[in-house]
Design an enzyme around this catalytic site. Structure first.
Site, PDB file in Angstrom:
ATOM      1  N   PHE A 121     -13.678 -13.213  -7.980  1.00 47.16           N
ATOM      2  CA  PHE A 121     -12.818 -12.133  -8.481  1.00 47.16           C
ATOM      3  C   PHE A 121     -11.690 -11.943  -7.465  1.00 47.16           C
ATOM      4  O   PHE A 121     -11.945 -11.558  -6.319  1.00 47.16           O
ATOM      5  CB  PHE A 121     -13.637 -10.845  -8.626  1.00 47.16           C
ATOM      6  CG  PHE A 121     -12.831  -9.676  -9.111  1.00 47.16           C
ATOM      7  CD1 PHE A 121     -12.586  -9.499 -10.464  1.00 47.16           C
ATOM      8  CD2 PHE A 121     -12.301  -8.759  -8.214  1.00 47.16           C
ATOM      9  CE1 PHE A 121     -11.835  -8.420 -10.913  1.00 47.16           C
ATOM     10  CE2 PHE A 121     -11.549  -7.681  -8.646  1.00 47.16           C
ATOM     11  CZ  PHE A 121     -11.314  -7.510 -10.007  1.00 47.16           C
ATOM     12  N   SER A 130      -5.476  -2.299   0.220  1.00 45.02           N
ATOM     13  CA  SER A 130      -5.804  -0.979  -0.340  1.00 45.02           C
ATOM     14  C   SER A 130      -4.840  -0.636  -1.464  1.00 45.02           C
ATOM     15  O   SER A 130      -5.218  -0.013  -2.453  1.00 45.02           O
ATOM     16  CB  SER A 130      -5.720   0.088   0.757  1.00 45.02           C
ATOM     17  OG  SER A 130      -6.663  -0.188   1.769  1.00 45.02           O
ATOM     18  N   GLN A 276     -39.621  10.372  23.312  1.00 43.66           N
ATOM     19  CA  GLN A 276     -38.964  11.277  22.358  1.00 43.66           C
ATOM     20  C   GLN A 276     -37.568  10.785  21.964  1.00 43.66           C
ATOM     21  O   GLN A 276     -37.147  10.908  20.813  1.00 43.66           O
ATOM     22  CB  GLN A 276     -38.868  12.682  22.954  1.00 43.66           C
ATOM     23  CG  GLN A 276     -40.224  13.358  23.045  1.00 43.66           C
ATOM     24  CD  GLN A 276     -40.175  14.669  23.797  1.00 43.66           C
ATOM     25  OE1 GLN A 276     -39.226  14.949  24.513  1.00 43.66           O
ATOM     26  NE2 GLN A 276     -41.204  15.476  23.645  1.00 43.66           N
ATOM     27  N   GLY A 337     -31.660  -5.099  24.802  1.00 45.73           N
ATOM     28  CA  GLY A 337     -31.002  -6.416  24.876  1.00 45.73           C
ATOM     29  C   GLY A 337     -31.419  -7.342  23.749  1.00 45.73           C
ATOM     30  O   GLY A 337     -30.615  -8.130  23.247  1.00 45.73           O
ATOM     31  N   GLU A 360     -14.075  -3.370  -1.696  1.00 43.52           N
ATOM     32  CA  GLU A 360     -14.248  -2.420  -2.821  1.00 43.52           C
ATOM     33  C   GLU A 360     -13.663  -1.055  -2.474  1.00 43.52           C
ATOM     34  O   GLU A 360     -14.127  -0.030  -2.969  1.00 43.52           O
ATOM     35  CB  GLU A 360     -15.740  -2.246  -3.200  1.00 43.52           C
ATOM     36  CG  GLU A 360     -16.558  -3.501  -3.292  1.00 43.52           C
ATOM     37  CD  GLU A 360     -16.354  -4.284  -4.581  1.00 43.52           C
ATOM     38  OE1 GLU A 360     -15.548  -3.826  -5.421  1.00 43.52           O
ATOM     39  OE2 GLU A 360     -16.963  -5.355  -4.718  1.00 43.52           O
TER      40      GLU A 360
HETATM   41  C1  LIG Z   1     -15.988  -9.767   3.513  1.00 43.45           C
HETATM   42  C2  LIG Z   1     -14.902  -9.409   2.547  1.00 43.45           C
HETATM   43  C3  LIG Z   1     -14.987  -9.814   1.217  1.00 43.45           C
HETATM   44  C4  LIG Z   1     -13.954  -9.503   0.328  1.00 43.45           C
HETATM   45  N1  LIG Z   1     -14.023  -9.988  -0.958  1.00 43.45           N
HETATM   46  C5  LIG Z   1     -12.973  -9.786  -1.790  1.00 43.45           C
HETATM   47  C6  LIG Z   1     -12.981 -10.382  -3.100  1.00 43.45           C
HETATM   48  O1  LIG Z   1     -13.927 -11.073  -3.501  1.00 43.45           O
HETATM   49  N2  LIG Z   1     -11.900 -10.167  -3.906  1.00 43.45           N
HETATM   50  C7  LIG Z   1     -10.836  -9.419  -3.502  1.00 43.45           C
HETATM   51  O2  LIG Z   1      -9.905  -9.268  -4.275  1.00 43.45           O
HETATM   52  N3  LIG Z   1     -10.786  -8.862  -2.258  1.00 43.45           N
HETATM   53  C8  LIG Z   1     -11.843  -9.040  -1.400  1.00 43.45           C
HETATM   54  N4  LIG Z   1     -11.810  -8.501  -0.138  1.00 43.45           N
HETATM   55  C9  LIG Z   1     -10.650  -7.727   0.281  1.00 43.45           C
HETATM   56  C10 LIG Z   1     -10.926  -6.235   0.411  1.00 43.45           C
HETATM   57  O3  LIG Z   1     -11.038  -5.657  -0.859  1.00 43.45           O
HETATM   58  C11 LIG Z   1      -9.783  -5.635   1.264  1.00 43.45           C
HETATM   59  O4  LIG Z   1      -9.962  -6.143   2.583  1.00 43.45           O
HETATM   60  C12 LIG Z   1      -9.811  -4.120   1.267  1.00 43.45           C
HETATM   61  O5  LIG Z   1      -9.475  -3.604  -0.001  1.00 43.45           O
HETATM   62  C13 LIG Z   1      -8.848  -3.543   2.297  1.00 43.45           C
HETATM   63  O6  LIG Z   1      -7.584  -4.118   2.217  1.00 43.45           O
HETATM   64  P1  LIG Z   1      -6.902  -4.731   3.538  1.00 43.45           P
HETATM   65  O7  LIG Z   1      -7.890  -5.602   4.211  1.00 43.45           O
HETATM   66  O8  LIG Z   1      -5.601  -5.296   3.158  1.00 43.45           O
HETATM   67  O9  LIG Z   1      -6.677  -3.477   4.499  1.00 43.45           O
HETATM   68  P2  LIG Z   1      -5.426  -2.463   4.485  1.00 43.45           P
HETATM   69  O10 LIG Z   1      -5.217  -1.951   3.106  1.00 43.45           O
HETATM   70  O11 LIG Z   1      -4.285  -3.094   5.184  1.00 43.45           O
HETATM   71  O12 LIG Z   1      -5.997  -1.287   5.373  1.00 43.45           O
HETATM   72  C14 LIG Z   1      -6.052  -1.342   6.802  1.00 43.45           C
HETATM   73  C15 LIG Z   1      -6.554   0.007   7.303  1.00 43.45           C
HETATM   74  O13 LIG Z   1      -5.626   1.039   6.890  1.00 43.45           O
HETATM   75  C16 LIG Z   1      -6.311   2.027   6.128  1.00 43.45           C
HETATM   76  N5  LIG Z   1      -5.422   2.501   5.074  1.00 43.45           N
HETATM   77  C17 LIG Z   1      -4.738   1.778   4.140  1.00 43.45           C
HETATM   78  N6  LIG Z   1      -4.034   2.606   3.349  1.00 43.45           N
HETATM   79  C18 LIG Z   1      -4.290   3.863   3.759  1.00 43.45           C
HETATM   80  C19 LIG Z   1      -3.876   5.159   3.333  1.00 43.45           C
HETATM   81  N7  LIG Z   1      -3.062   5.328   2.278  1.00 43.45           N
HETATM   82  N8  LIG Z   1      -4.334   6.251   4.016  1.00 43.45           N
HETATM   83  C20 LIG Z   1      -5.184   6.099   5.053  1.00 43.45           C
HETATM   84  N9  LIG Z   1      -5.618   4.900   5.506  1.00 43.45           N
HETATM   85  C21 LIG Z   1      -5.176   3.804   4.871  1.00 43.45           C
HETATM   86  C22 LIG Z   1      -7.527   1.320   5.546  1.00 43.45           C
HETATM   87  O14 LIG Z   1      -8.560   2.240   5.222  1.00 43.45           O
HETATM   88  C23 LIG Z   1      -7.912   0.397   6.708  1.00 43.45           C
HETATM   89  O15 LIG Z   1      -8.637   1.145   7.664  1.00 43.45           O
HETATM   90  C24 LIG Z   1     -12.832  -8.764   0.752  1.00 43.45           C
HETATM   91  C25 LIG Z   1     -12.768  -8.337   2.094  1.00 43.45           C
HETATM   92  C26 LIG Z   1     -13.774  -8.661   2.977  1.00 43.45           C
HETATM   93  C27 LIG Z   1     -13.647  -8.215   4.410  1.00 43.45           C
END
Ligand SMILES: Cc1cc2nc3c(=O)[nH]c(=O)nc-3n(C[C@H](O)[C@H](O)[C@H](O)COP(=O)(O)OP(=O)(O)OC[C@H]3O[C@@H](n4cnc5c(N)ncnc54)[C@H](O)[C@@H]3O)c2cc1C
Length: 381
Positions: A121, A130, A276, A337, A360
């Site tokens: 997907f 995001s 504890q 460790g 997600e």
């Molecule tokens: C192991 C893995 C599997 C994945 N599998 C899939 C897949 O099968 N298909 C697919 O389509 N995608 C996949 N992804 C992608 C995943 O959905 C994205 O990594 C995720 O949605 C975040 O997007 P980004 O990495 O671009 O981070 P960014 O959007 O660049 O975010 C970086 C940081 O900024 C924060 N941020 C961003 N916007 C805002 C805002 N408006 N306000 C506050 N904070 C914000 C975020 O919370 C994060 O902490 C996968 C990712 C990983 C790591």
């Protein structure tokens, strides 16, 4: 444990027994090699993985979200990579069954449900994470086809599958209203896949996908043109529930490892479990696990009641993901460790839990979506 019906309890017991017996012994070897035991798939289908959410008239089982939640918790307890793989393999046929045409169902579901084919997907791009609606992969209409160009990032298991669902825009000026879902069959529409080495869930692959003028029949549009984000949201809501419950499974595994270790190890002439401060850590892991499970099961039961469940799935994804990180970190501390050594399951649980707050929808995105619902104002746009 939460109170379960007899049917739910039976499912949990039988799938746990199977995973403990058949999959758990394979985990260390596959983590090291960064591989996945694909030949276990057909047996997993019998428990409801992959075909569970597909309607019975489409060849699935229609098991409901609470049963799915139990399956995902047990997968996460056994191995993070198993949960991640089962999530994506379950979501692709679910979407085809939910919004596909009869012709699309006839073409793709038999192979996916038998395990002969596997799907991915693809939504995320380098400048659209995001902010998924900012995606730039374009689908230009050309007669009876579309021509797809663009790149996707971090796509789970794209290198282990030969078909999938890709999000592209038919009109970059239209923003979210141009985003459209396409079924892409690698056998008729070849594309490039490159694996990107990554930290958690090492039995999965994280891939860059390259679509360089890939021709896709217009009949492969999944759902309506311009309604791709609505289609994706169906998958993402279920994906959030799956990730939340997978995180509960990781917390449960962290708890079981910590209890066993604290009982077995001695320091200062007595077992660790008698101190504890160690008891405090173990009880905190147990509390995080149980509160997470209750939230996840609440989200699942909300979906089973026919309600949208967006808020409940967001809350579960947020809380269960963050809690699994805390639980895994505490478990590592209980182990001292030994917990940092690759031979300890806690080292893997710690890495795998780190995934739970990102795909997600990150924890921050879940907070902003819940904040919008509670306060009536969006902090996103
Ligand atoms: C192991 C893995 C599997 C994945 N599998 C899939 C897949 O099968 N298909 C697919 O389509 N995608 C996949 N992804 C992608 C995943 O959905 C994205 O990594 C995720 O949605 C975040 O997007 P980004 O990495 O671009 O981070 P960014 O959007 O660049 O975010 C970086 C940081 O900024 C924060 N941020 C961003 N916007 C805002 C805002 N408006 N306000 C506050 N904070 C914000 C975020 O919370 C994060 O902490 C996968 C990712 C990983 C790591």
């Amino acid at each position: 444990m939460t109170l379960l019906t007899d049917e739910e309890r039976l499912l949990r017991e039988s799938v746990r027994a199977f995973l403990d017996r058949k999959v758990a012994p394979l985990v260390a070897e596959h983590e090291r090699a960064r591989t996945f035991p694909w030949d276990i798939l057909p047996a997993l289908h019998d428990y409801g993985y992959v075909r569970g959410l597909v309607a019975p008239e489409d060849g699935g089982e229609g098991i409901g979200y609470t049963m799915l939640a139990i399956l995902m918790e047990e997968a996460g307890r056994c191995w993070g990579s198993l949960r991640t793989t089962m999530n994506i393999l379950t979501i692709v046929p679910y979407l085809i069954s939910a919004v596909g045409t009869q012709e699309q169902k006839d073409r793709f579901l038999p192979g996916l449900l038998s395990g002969e084919r596997r799907g991915w997907f693809a939504m995320t791009e380098s400048d659209a994470g995001s902010d998924a609606a900012a995606l730039r992969t374009i689908a230009r209409r050309d007669g009876d086809d579309y021509i797809l160009s663009g790149r996707k990032l971090y796509i789970t298991n794209a290198s282990h599958a030969d078909m999938g669902i890709v999000m592209a825009t038919v009109d970059p000026e239209a923003g979210a209203k141009g985003v459209t879902a396409f079924l892409l069959d690698g056998r008729e529409s070849p594309y490039e896949v490159h694996e990107i080495p990554h930290m958690p869930v090492r039995g999965t692959s994280s891939c860059e996908m390259v679509f360089d003028d890939v021709r896709v029949p217009a009949a492969n549009v999944l759902g309506e043109v311009g309604r791709g984000l609505a289609t994706a949201m169906r998958a993402i809501n279920v994906g959030r529930l799956n990730m939340a419950m997978g995180a509960v499974g990781l917390s449960q595994a962290a708890l079981e490892e910590s209890v066993a270790f604290a009982k077995a190890r001695e320091q200062f002439g007595r077992q660790l479990g008698g101190f504890q401060l160690v008891q405090e850590m173990v009880v905190e892991i147990a509390t995080l696990t149980q509160t997470s499970r209750l939230l996840g099961m609440n989200a699942a039961r909300t979906l089973d009641a026919g309600l949208p469940g967006r808020f409940e799935c967001s809350m579960a994804k947020y809380y269960c993901g963050e809690s699994a990180n805390r639980a895994a970190s505490l478990a590592l501390q209980v182990h001292g460790g030994a917990g940092l050594m690759e031979e300890s399951p806690v080292e893997r649980i710690f890495r795998d839990a780190r995934e739970a707050t990102i795909p997600e929808g990150t924890s921050q995105i879940q907070i902003l979506q819940m904040g919008r619902e509670l306060l009536g104002v969006s902090a996103l746009r």
